[in-house]
Design a protein around this motif. Structure first.
Motif, PDB file in Angstrom:
ATOM      1  N   ARG A  51       1.102  -1.064  -0.170  1.00  0.00           N
ATOM      2  CA  ARG A  51      -0.100   0.419   0.025  1.00  0.00           C
ATOM      3  C   ARG A  51       1.323   1.042   0.254  1.00  0.00           C
ATOM      4  O   ARG A  51       1.205   2.274  -0.251  1.00  0.00           O
ATOM      5  N   VAL A  52       1.760   0.837   0.847  1.00  0.00           N
ATOM      6  CA  VAL A  52       3.096   3.110   0.917  1.00  0.00           C
ATOM      7  C   VAL A  52       3.889   2.668  -0.263  1.00  0.00           C
ATOM      8  O   VAL A  52       3.559   3.534  -1.243  1.00  0.00           O
ATOM      9  N   PHE A  53       4.486   1.487  -1.384  1.00  0.00           N
ATOM     10  CA  PHE A  53       4.807   1.475  -2.176  1.00  0.00           C
ATOM     11  C   PHE A  53       3.861   2.077  -2.999  1.00  0.00           C
ATOM     12  O   PHE A  53       4.698   3.013  -3.789  1.00  0.00           O
ATOM     13  N   GLU A  54       2.601   1.378  -3.687  1.00  0.00           N
ATOM     14  CA  GLU A  54       2.073   2.424  -4.228  1.00  0.00           C
ATOM     15  C   GLU A  54       1.298   3.574  -4.669  1.00  0.00           C
ATOM     16  O   GLU A  54       1.650   4.505  -5.061  1.00  0.00           O
ATOM     17  N   ASN A  55       1.456   3.617  -3.015  1.00  0.00           N
ATOM     18  CA  ASN A  55       0.693   5.540  -3.101  1.00  0.00           C
ATOM     19  C   ASN A  55       2.026   6.670  -2.764  1.00  0.00           C
ATOM     20  O   ASN A  55       2.007   7.254  -3.637  1.00  0.00           O
ATOM     21  N   TYR A 102      12.900 -12.434  -6.983  1.00  0.00           N
ATOM     22  CA  TYR A 102      12.818 -13.973  -5.986  1.00  0.00           C
ATOM     23  C   TYR A 102      12.962 -13.791  -5.537  1.00  0.00           C
ATOM     24  O   TYR A 102      13.617 -15.441  -4.771  1.00  0.00           O
ATOM     25  N   GLU A 103      13.427 -12.819  -4.343  1.00  0.00           N
ATOM     26  CA  GLU A 103      13.753 -13.467  -3.334  1.00  0.00           C
ATOM     27  C   GLU A 103      12.678 -13.297  -2.079  1.00  0.00           C
ATOM     28  O   GLU A 103      12.419 -14.232  -1.125  1.00  0.00           O
ATOM     29  N   LYS A 104      11.759 -12.303  -2.384  1.00  0.00           N
ATOM     30  CA  LYS A 104      10.738 -12.091  -1.767  1.00  0.00           C
ATOM     31  C   LYS A 104       9.602 -12.049  -2.335  1.00  0.00           C
ATOM     32  O   LYS A 104       9.507 -11.392  -3.291  1.00  0.00           O
ATOM     33  N   LYS A 105       8.101 -12.574  -1.757  1.00  0.00           N
ATOM     34  CA  LYS A 105       6.997 -11.914  -2.161  1.00  0.00           C
ATOM     35  C   LYS A 105       6.193 -10.659  -2.367  1.00  0.00           C
ATOM     36  O   LYS A 105       6.260 -10.376  -3.141  1.00  0.00           O
ATOM     37  N   ASP A 106       6.761  -9.835  -0.798  1.00  0.00           N
ATOM     38  CA  ASP A 106       6.638  -8.608  -1.543  1.00  0.00           C
ATOM     39  C   ASP A 106       6.902  -7.510  -2.768  1.00  0.00           C
ATOM     40  O   ASP A 106       6.478  -6.826  -2.990  1.00  0.00           O
ATOM     41  N   TYR A 107       8.185  -8.147  -3.186  1.00  0.00           N
ATOM     42  CA  TYR A 107       9.060  -7.934  -4.437  1.00  0.00           C
ATOM     43  C   TYR A 107       8.936  -8.223  -5.313  1.00  0.00           C
ATOM     44  O   TYR A 107       8.254  -7.621  -6.512  1.00  0.00           O
ATOM     45  N   ARG A 108       7.855  -9.846  -5.504  1.00  0.00           N
ATOM     46  CA  ARG A 108       6.954  -9.755  -6.831  1.00  0.00           C
ATOM     47  C   ARG A 108       5.779  -8.315  -6.967  1.00  0.00           C
ATOM     48  O   ARG A 108       6.113  -8.263  -8.234  1.00  0.00           O
ATOM     49  N   GLU A 109       4.921  -8.620  -5.431  1.00  0.00           N
ATOM     50  CA  GLU A 109       3.818  -8.207  -5.131  1.00  0.00           C
ATOM     51  C   GLU A 109       3.893  -6.982  -6.048  1.00  0.00           C
ATOM     52  O   GLU A 109       3.236  -6.284  -6.748  1.00  0.00           O
ATOM     53  N   CYS A 110       4.783  -5.780  -5.509  1.00  0.00           N
ATOM     54  CA  CYS A 110       5.002  -4.421  -5.841  1.00  0.00           C
ATOM     55  C   CYS A 110       5.816  -4.054  -7.577  1.00  0.00           C
ATOM     56  O   CYS A 110       4.810  -3.616  -7.739  1.00  0.00           O
ATOM     57  N   LEU A 111       6.500  -5.225  -8.015  1.00  0.00           N
ATOM     58  CA  LEU A 111       6.547  -5.320  -9.187  1.00  0.00           C
ATOM     59  C   LEU A 111       5.445  -5.371  -9.971  1.00  0.00           C
ATOM     60  O   LEU A 111       5.224  -4.620 -10.957  1.00  0.00           O
ATOM     61  N   ASP A 112       5.008  -6.491  -9.946  1.00  0.00           N
ATOM     62  CA  ASP A 112       3.168  -7.039 -10.429  1.00  0.00           C
ATOM     63  C   ASP A 112       1.844  -5.141  -9.898  1.00  0.00           C
ATOM     64  O   ASP A 112       1.320  -4.787 -11.577  1.00  0.00           O
ATOM     65  N   LYS A 113       2.816  -4.944  -8.929  1.00  0.00           N
ATOM     66  CA  LYS A 113       1.673  -3.571  -9.105  1.00  0.00           C
ATOM     67  C   LYS A 113       2.025  -2.338 -10.141  1.00  0.00           C
ATOM     68  O   LYS A 113       1.252  -2.234 -10.897  1.00  0.00           O
ATOM     69  N   LEU A 114       3.598  -2.479 -10.374  1.00  0.00           N
ATOM     70  CA  LEU A 114       3.921  -1.639 -11.358  1.00  0.00           C
ATOM     71  C   LEU A 114       3.788  -1.951 -12.315  1.00  0.00           C
ATOM     72  O   LEU A 114       2.922  -0.664 -13.079  1.00  0.00           O
ATOM     73  N   LYS A 115       3.414  -3.434 -12.856  1.00  0.00           N
ATOM     74  CA  LYS A 115       2.723  -3.425 -13.977  1.00  0.00           C
ATOM     75  C   LYS A 115       1.416  -3.460 -13.792  1.00  0.00           C
ATOM     76  O   LYS A 115       0.706  -2.874 -15.260  1.00  0.00           O
ATOM     77  N   SER A 116       0.236  -3.321 -13.532  1.00  0.00           N
ATOM     78  CA  SER A 116      -0.863  -3.238 -13.226  1.00  0.00           C
ATOM     79  C   SER A 116      -0.712  -1.270 -13.290  1.00  0.00           C
ATOM     80  O   SER A 116      -2.129  -1.375 -13.389  1.00  0.00           O
ATOM     81  N   MET A 117      -0.249  -0.390 -12.450  1.00  0.00           N
ATOM     82  CA  MET A 117      -0.404   0.592 -13.108  1.00  0.00           C
ATOM     83  C   MET A 117       0.563   1.122 -14.349  1.00  0.00           C
ATOM     84  O   MET A 117       0.442   2.373 -15.185  1.00  0.00           O
ATOM     85  N   SER A 118       0.756   0.363 -15.549  1.00  0.00           N
ATOM     86  CA  SER A 118       1.393   0.682 -16.960  1.00  0.00           C
ATOM     87  C   SER A 118       2.693   1.280 -16.690  1.00  0.00           C
ATOM     88  O   SER A 118       2.974   1.919 -17.658  1.00  0.00           O
ATOM     89  N   TYR A 119       3.602   1.141 -15.356  1.00  0.00           N
ATOM     90  CA  TYR A 119       4.556   1.406 -16.132  1.00  0.00           C
ATOM     91  C   TYR A 119       5.502   0.202 -16.025  1.00  0.00           C
ATOM     92  O   TYR A 119       5.441  -1.324 -16.073  1.00  0.00           O
TER      93      TYR A 119
END
Length: 472
Positions: free
Chosen positions: A431-435, A455-472
């Motif tokens: 949430r903080v990352f997206e904001n 590939y290290e943590k679930k947090d990093y995969r989720e944040c990277l996916d969030k960037l892609k969903s934001m069209s970045y």
């Protein structure tokens, strides 16, 4: 015809040179980083001493090399062979230090690369494999094509302690055009054994001693063996046709020399046989000088003991002062340690303010922006006192700083700290990352960081996916 004689001036020159050499002490210098070049070795009784691996290689002439070929084309064979050997020694981390006809001597020493010791034995055996590979896959195919011949060589390697000194004569007093005739003598049994092993090795074979074998990692490919030369038995380890790998695009087939060992003494062995007596005399002279130095050192030690005995009271006083100094040093160390502990405690106490107000936006805003900026600057100063850089302080405070900067709409600062958290921390809040990304409008740097750690943590995969969903 007048009677042959040595002029008095020449006899005096020789006598002065001998007396100068015999009158100088022998100084041993340990070989450290690199082998000393000839020009860097003084014409004196200085002896460089160290652990080295010595490699000897000489050409085994095939019966196809007729007298006619020797007289017309052997210069090409010799030059090609020696060129290949020098490249193999140099590119394997060694030094070419002696030539004798179709024989060559290479020298290797231990080196430190990125805090990892690379042994002289490893370098020497690699160079030997390099030589055989280039001869059978490069030189022999060319010789077979142009002269319809092929050659082989034997290689011997020995590892041990060697002494190096300069010998010869510099110029000529009455003739400024006379050149210096000096060279290097490699004193010790290691050199002689490497030469003997070379003579015992068959074409395309490497013969090594026990010391070399104990330092290499590929010991399983070597075979323990013993061979006789005259009345003496030499034991060691051998391997044949142990080539280095070649790139796939090189499709040349190996052209090998006759496996039968050459029973004749190689040219390089003849050279060393002629100089062996001179070498032994030099070793004896060095031993004598070492004994004389030992006697002189013993006399110096006796005089030193006499001085110590006369000044015994002064020595005791010095010991007492040293004890007091030691106590003062210990007390100072305690003070320094306590001061460091206090600085670390002060840093931790200030850091607790951040942890106690984390995610409490109303309380953060209540203190005000200026308060937090001053406190952040204070943390940088406290961190410097305990040896922390600005980056290390920001790593300690990463999530707290993101929270504070976002509360005061300092989006650029929040994004920069978020990048530090993504690079060095073990977690990220989606949430903080997206904001932060949305409000700052920045995403390139943090995306590169996430792609490296996805590939290290679930947090990093989720944040990277969030960037892609934001069209970045």
């Amino acid at each position: 015809m007048s009677e042959s004689f040595i002029p008095a001036s020449e006899f005096e020159t020789a006598s002065n040179a001998v007396n100068n050499i015999l009158g100088q002490p022998v100084e041993e210098i340990e070989i450290t980083d690199i082998l000393p070049p000839l020009n860097d070795i003084a014409d004196s009784n200085k002896v460089f001493k160290g652990k080295l691996s010595v490699l000897f290689v000489d050409m085994r002439k095939s019966t196809d090399l007729t007298d006619e070929l020797k007289s017309k084309k052997m210069v090409k064979v010799y030059r090609s062979f020696i060129r290949i050997v020098i490249q193999a020694i140099r590119y394997s981390g060694g030094y070419t230090r002696q030539f004798a006809g179709d024989g060559i001597m290479g020298i290797f020493q231990d080196s430190n690369v990125d805090d990892q010791i690379i042994s002289s034995s490893y370098k020497a055996t690699k160079a030997a494999r390099y030589i055989h590979t280039l001869i059978d896959y490069c030189l022999n195919p060319a010789l077979k094509k142009s002269m319809d011949i092929c050659i082989g060589c034997g290689i011997g390697i020995c590892t041990g302690t060697i002494m190096v000194t300069k010998v010869g004569m510099r110029g000529k007093e009455s003739d400024e055009t006379a050149e210096n005739e000096t060279g290097i003598v490699w004193v010790g049994s290691t050199t002689n054994y490497a030469n003997r092993y070379c003579g015992l090795a068959h074409p395309c074979e490497i013969f090594i001693d026990e010391n070399t074998y104990s330092e290499i990692e590929d010991s399983e490919v070597w075979t323990k063996t013993s061979r006789t030369k005259g009345s003496k038995i030499f034991e060691g380890y051998t391997v044949s046709e142990y080539y280095l790998s070649l790139p796939e695009e090189i499709t040349t087939e190996a052209v090998k020399a006759d496996k039968e060992n050459d029973s004749e003494t190689s040219f390089i062995q003849e050279i060393f046989a002629e100089t062996q007596e001179k070498t032994l005399l030099l070793v004896d002279e060095i031993s004598k000088k070492s004994a004389e130095l030992s006697v002189a050192l013993e006399k110096i030690k006796q005089r030193e003991n006499q001085v110590i005995a006369r000044d015994n009271d002064s020595r005791k006083e010095n010991i007492r002062l040293q004890q007091w100094q030691s106590r003062l040093n210990s007390m100072q160390a305690d003070v320094d340690r306590k001061e460091q502990e206090n600085k670390e405690k002060e840093y931790s106490l200030h850091m607790s303010i951040f942890s106690q107000t984390f995610c409490k936006d109303n309380l953060i805003k209540l203190y005000g922006k200026d308060y937090w900026l001053e406190l952040i600057q204070k943390m940088y100063e406290l961190g410097a006192k305990i040896g922390k850089s600005k980056l290390q302080v920001e790593i300690d405070l990463d999530c707290y700083l993101v929270d504070i900067y976002m509360c005061f709409t300092m989006y650029e600062e929040a994004y920069n700290i978020l990048c530090i958290q993504a690079k060095y921390s073990s977690w990220l809040n989606l949430r903080v990352f997206e904001n932060v990304v949305r409000e700052s409008g920045h995403w390139i740097a943090i995306k590169e960081i996430l792609e490296k750690r996805v590939y290290e943590k679930k947090d990093y995969r989720e944040c990277l996916d969030k960037l892609k969903s934001m069209s970045y």
